[in-house]
Design a protein around this motif. Structure first.
Motif, PDB file in Angstrom:
ATOM      1  N   GLN A  74       0.699  -1.076  -0.055  1.00 47.04           N
ATOM      2  CA  GLN A  74      -0.232   0.047  -0.190  1.00 47.04           C
ATOM      3  C   GLN A  74       0.676   1.195   0.045  1.00 47.04           C
ATOM      4  O   GLN A  74       0.655   2.299  -0.828  1.00 47.04           O
ATOM      5  CB  GLN A  74      -0.781  -0.081   1.225  1.00 47.04           C
ATOM      6  N   LEU A  75       1.827   1.067   0.849  1.00 49.40           N
ATOM      7  CA  LEU A  75       2.689   2.247   0.824  1.00 49.40           C
ATOM      8  C   LEU A  75       3.470   2.627  -0.370  1.00 49.40           C
ATOM      9  O   LEU A  75       3.572   3.743  -0.852  1.00 49.40           O
ATOM     10  CB  LEU A  75       3.827   2.203   1.899  1.00 49.40           C
ATOM     11  N   ARG A  76       4.100   1.604  -1.278  1.00 48.36           N
ATOM     12  CA  ARG A  76       4.375   1.652  -2.376  1.00 48.36           C
ATOM     13  C   ARG A  76       3.599   2.261  -3.370  1.00 48.36           C
ATOM     14  O   ARG A  76       3.845   3.041  -4.332  1.00 48.36           O
ATOM     15  CB  ARG A  76       4.852   0.325  -2.921  1.00 48.36           C
ATOM     16  N   SER A  77       2.453   1.756  -3.496  1.00 48.19           N
ATOM     17  CA  SER A  77       1.370   2.383  -4.300  1.00 48.19           C
ATOM     18  C   SER A  77       1.184   3.624  -4.174  1.00 48.19           C
ATOM     19  O   SER A  77       1.157   4.486  -5.225  1.00 48.19           O
ATOM     20  CB  SER A  77       0.080   1.480  -4.211  1.00 48.19           C
ATOM     21  N   LEU A  78       0.885   4.252  -3.001  1.00 50.87           N
ATOM     22  CA  LEU A  78       0.649   5.485  -2.514  1.00 50.87           C
ATOM     23  C   LEU A  78       1.987   6.537  -3.281  1.00 50.87           C
ATOM     24  O   LEU A  78       1.698   7.500  -3.750  1.00 50.87           O
ATOM     25  CB  LEU A  78       0.417   5.951  -1.215  1.00 50.87           C
ATOM     26  N   LEU A  79       3.086   6.015  -2.831  1.00 47.98           N
ATOM     27  CA  LEU A  79       4.183   6.895  -3.103  1.00 47.98           C
ATOM     28  C   LEU A  79       4.678   6.931  -4.487  1.00 47.98           C
ATOM     29  O   LEU A  79       4.840   7.782  -5.047  1.00 47.98           O
ATOM     30  CB  LEU A  79       5.574   6.459  -2.394  1.00 47.98           C
ATOM     31  N   GLU A  80       4.732   5.767  -5.196  1.00 47.71           N
ATOM     32  CA  GLU A  80       5.086   5.488  -6.701  1.00 47.71           C
ATOM     33  C   GLU A  80       4.057   6.132  -7.501  1.00 47.71           C
ATOM     34  O   GLU A  80       4.397   6.871  -8.381  1.00 47.71           O
ATOM     35  CB  GLU A  80       5.392   3.886  -6.785  1.00 47.71           C
ATOM     36  N   CYS A  81       2.755   6.003  -7.144  1.00 49.02           N
ATOM     37  CA  CYS A  81       1.694   6.598  -8.128  1.00 49.02           C
ATOM     38  C   CYS A  81       1.781   7.951  -7.977  1.00 49.02           C
ATOM     39  O   CYS A  81       1.556   8.585  -9.284  1.00 49.02           O
ATOM     40  CB  CYS A  81       0.495   6.056  -7.947  1.00 49.02           C
ATOM     41  N   GLN A  82       2.241   8.549  -6.975  1.00 49.68           N
ATOM     42  CA  GLN A  82       2.089  10.117  -6.739  1.00 49.68           C
ATOM     43  C   GLN A  82       3.228  10.552  -7.474  1.00 49.68           C
ATOM     44  O   GLN A  82       3.281  11.853  -8.405  1.00 49.68           O
ATOM     45  CB  GLN A  82       2.139  10.639  -5.397  1.00 49.68           C
ATOM     46  N   ALA A  83       4.489   9.971  -7.308  1.00 49.60           N
ATOM     47  CA  ALA A  83       5.755  10.264  -8.010  1.00 49.60           C
ATOM     48  C   ALA A  83       5.375  10.446  -9.798  1.00 49.60           C
ATOM     49  O   ALA A  83       5.927  11.066 -10.397  1.00 49.60           O
ATOM     50  CB  ALA A  83       6.971   9.203  -7.651  1.00 49.60           C
ATOM     51  N   LEU A  84       4.810   9.260 -10.001  1.00 46.39           N
ATOM     52  CA  LEU A  84       4.475   8.932 -11.449  1.00 46.39           C
ATOM     53  C   LEU A  84       3.681  10.422 -11.880  1.00 46.39           C
ATOM     54  O   LEU A  84       3.893  11.059 -13.007  1.00 46.39           O
ATOM     55  CB  LEU A  84       3.818   7.859 -11.947  1.00 46.39           C
ATOM     56  N   ARG A  85       2.594  10.846 -11.043  1.00 50.66           N
ATOM     57  CA  ARG A  85       1.730  11.956 -11.440  1.00 50.66           C
ATOM     58  C   ARG A  85       2.535  13.272 -11.528  1.00 50.66           C
ATOM     59  O   ARG A  85       2.296  13.955 -12.397  1.00 50.66           O
ATOM     60  CB  ARG A  85       0.483  12.058 -10.340  1.00 50.66           C
ATOM     61  N   GLN A 104      12.417   3.938 -11.849  1.00 52.14           N
ATOM     62  CA  GLN A 104      13.198   4.925 -11.758  1.00 52.14           C
ATOM     63  C   GLN A 104      13.166   6.260 -12.634  1.00 52.14           C
ATOM     64  O   GLN A 104      12.903   7.294 -12.437  1.00 52.14           O
ATOM     65  CB  GLN A 104      14.424   4.684 -11.220  1.00 52.14           C
ATOM     66  N   LEU A 105      13.322   5.548 -13.903  1.00 47.91           N
ATOM     67  CA  LEU A 105      13.618   6.416 -14.962  1.00 47.91           C
ATOM     68  C   LEU A 105      12.071   7.169 -15.155  1.00 47.91           C
ATOM     69  O   LEU A 105      11.968   8.427 -15.567  1.00 47.91           O
ATOM     70  CB  LEU A 105      13.694   5.991 -16.278  1.00 47.91           C
ATOM     71  N   LEU A 106      10.887   6.628 -14.891  1.00 44.15           N
ATOM     72  CA  LEU A 106       9.675   7.359 -15.120  1.00 44.15           C
ATOM     73  C   LEU A 106       9.298   8.248 -13.779  1.00 44.15           C
ATOM     74  O   LEU A 106       8.726   9.104 -13.897  1.00 44.15           O
ATOM     75  CB  LEU A 106       8.574   6.119 -14.824  1.00 44.15           C
ATOM     76  N   LEU A 116      11.380  10.126  -3.730  1.00 43.85           N
ATOM     77  CA  LEU A 116      12.149   9.154  -4.384  1.00 43.85           C
ATOM     78  C   LEU A 116      13.334   8.439  -3.355  1.00 43.85           C
ATOM     79  O   LEU A 116      13.119   7.120  -3.546  1.00 43.85           O
ATOM     80  CB  LEU A 116      12.990   9.944  -5.451  1.00 43.85           C
ATOM     81  N   GLY A 117      13.694   9.014  -2.157  1.00 45.67           N
ATOM     82  CA  GLY A 117      14.419   8.408  -1.465  1.00 45.67           C
ATOM     83  C   GLY A 117      13.495   7.215  -0.686  1.00 45.67           C
ATOM     84  O   GLY A 117      14.064   6.231  -0.370  1.00 45.67           O
ATOM     85  N   LEU A 118      12.194   7.732  -0.319  1.00 43.94           N
ATOM     86  CA  LEU A 118      11.343   6.733   0.482  1.00 43.94           C
ATOM     87  C   LEU A 118      11.050   5.597  -0.601  1.00 43.94           C
ATOM     88  O   LEU A 118      10.937   4.050  -0.004  1.00 43.94           O
ATOM     89  CB  LEU A 118      10.138   7.368   0.877  1.00 43.94           C
ATOM     90  N   ILE A 119      10.762   5.669  -1.651  1.00 40.90           N
ATOM     91  CA  ILE A 119      10.377   4.588  -2.567  1.00 40.90           C
ATOM     92  C   ILE A 119      11.672   3.714  -2.895  1.00 40.90           C
ATOM     93  O   ILE A 119      11.531   2.513  -2.843  1.00 40.90           O
ATOM     94  CB  ILE A 119      10.315   5.390  -4.175  1.00 40.90           C
ATOM     95  N   ALA A 120      13.107   4.423  -2.999  1.00 42.32           N
ATOM     96  CA  ALA A 120      14.031   3.551  -3.017  1.00 42.32           C
ATOM     97  C   ALA A 120      14.168   2.546  -1.750  1.00 42.32           C
ATOM     98  O   ALA A 120      14.494   1.255  -1.769  1.00 42.32           O
ATOM     99  CB  ALA A 120      15.274   4.352  -2.960  1.00 42.32           C
ATOM    100  N   THR A 121      14.134   3.187  -0.760  1.00 43.38           N
ATOM    101  CA  THR A 121      13.908   2.319   0.582  1.00 43.38           C
ATOM    102  C   THR A 121      13.183   1.163   0.619  1.00 43.38           C
ATOM    103  O   THR A 121      13.185   0.163   0.993  1.00 43.38           O
ATOM    104  CB  THR A 121      13.998   3.083   1.693  1.00 43.38           C
ATOM    105  N   LEU A 122      11.983   1.457   0.362  1.00 45.96           N
ATOM    106  CA  LEU A 122      10.838   0.260   0.285  1.00 45.96           C
ATOM    107  C   LEU A 122      11.167  -0.553  -0.535  1.00 45.96           C
ATOM    108  O   LEU A 122      11.035  -1.968  -0.411  1.00 45.96           O
ATOM    109  CB  LEU A 122       9.465   1.144  -0.194  1.00 45.96           C
TER     110      LEU A 122
END
Length: 223
Positions: A90-101, A140-142, A152-158
């Motif tokens: 769930q955390l990955r989804s929240l963070l990565e989807c927002q980063a993509l937006r 990461q490129l996206l 991005l740091g939180l995403i990398a850690t997860l």
């Protein structure tokens, strides 16, 4: 181990980071399994460093979720419960989807071309290690054009903690083929600046991986 010790002596990287990399690598490749106990003095001796350096490496891996400190039992390799796997998903989804937006309005043709090249390399990758590395690079490129360094740091850690479980989904299932189909569809949506459609597909992509892992953990599989 001689090469590692020499590297430490030369100071090319911090000694604790090298020790942490070594332990993390053994966990990722299942040489150390969930619940295995680790002694600080043993790892210090193995890498030819002080116990203080080993302690710093342990602290780093605890923070990343690879190791766990248990009262009166010391340090052991962390195991993930189904509940923890779902929370991380769930955390990955929240963070990565927002980063993509955030990233899509800023993404360039060069970024898209690099991402497409990575997918072609993924198709040809022979080892799970290579596939996992390229998968991380594609995502990461996206996200990088978002320029949100904290996110991005939180995403990398997860993602790094999730890696040993990604290894299972790609070694023991047919998840890789589905993943690649979704990667290509996602890239096309990003190319067309379809922000919410791309974020929705990414959410589905992450949740599917998480559900596969949760089911495996609930079944007691050794992942």
């Amino acid at each position: 181990m001689e090469a590692v010790t020499a590297d430490i002596r030369m100071g090319s990287r911090s000694a604790s980071a090298i020790v942490a990399d070594g332990i993390r690598g053994e966990i990722l490749h299942h040489k150390l399994k969930g619940g295995d106990r680790l002694r600080q003095d043993a790892w210090a001796s193995r890498f030819g460093v002080s116990q203080m350096v080993a302690r710093e490496a342990f602290k780093q891996l605890v923070a990343e979720g690879f190791l766990r400190i248990e009262p009166r039992r010391g340090v052991s390799v962390a195991t993930m419960s189904p509940e923890e796997a779902w929370e991380m998903t769930q955390l990955r989804s929240l963070l990565e989807c927002q980063a993509l937006r955030w990233a899509i309005p800023k993404i360039t043709r060069a970024d898209l071309d690099r991402a497409a090249k990575v997918l072609t390399q993924l198709d040809k990758a022979k080892t799970v290690d290579r596939k996992i590395a390229l998968n991380a690079e594609f995502h990461q490129l996206l996200y990088l054009p978002s320029r949100k360094e904290r996110t991005l740091g939180l995403i990398a850690t997860l993602r790094v903690n999730f890696e040993r479980y990604l290894r299972y989904t790609w070694e023991e299932t047919h998840h890789f083929e589905q993943s690649q189909r979704e990667h290509r569809e996602m890239l096309e949506l990003v190319r067309n600046s379809a922000v919410e459609e791309a974020a929705s597909l990414l959410n589905k992509h992450i949740i599917a991986t998480g559900e596969l892992l949760v089911k495996s953990l609930e079944a007691g599989d050794q992942v």
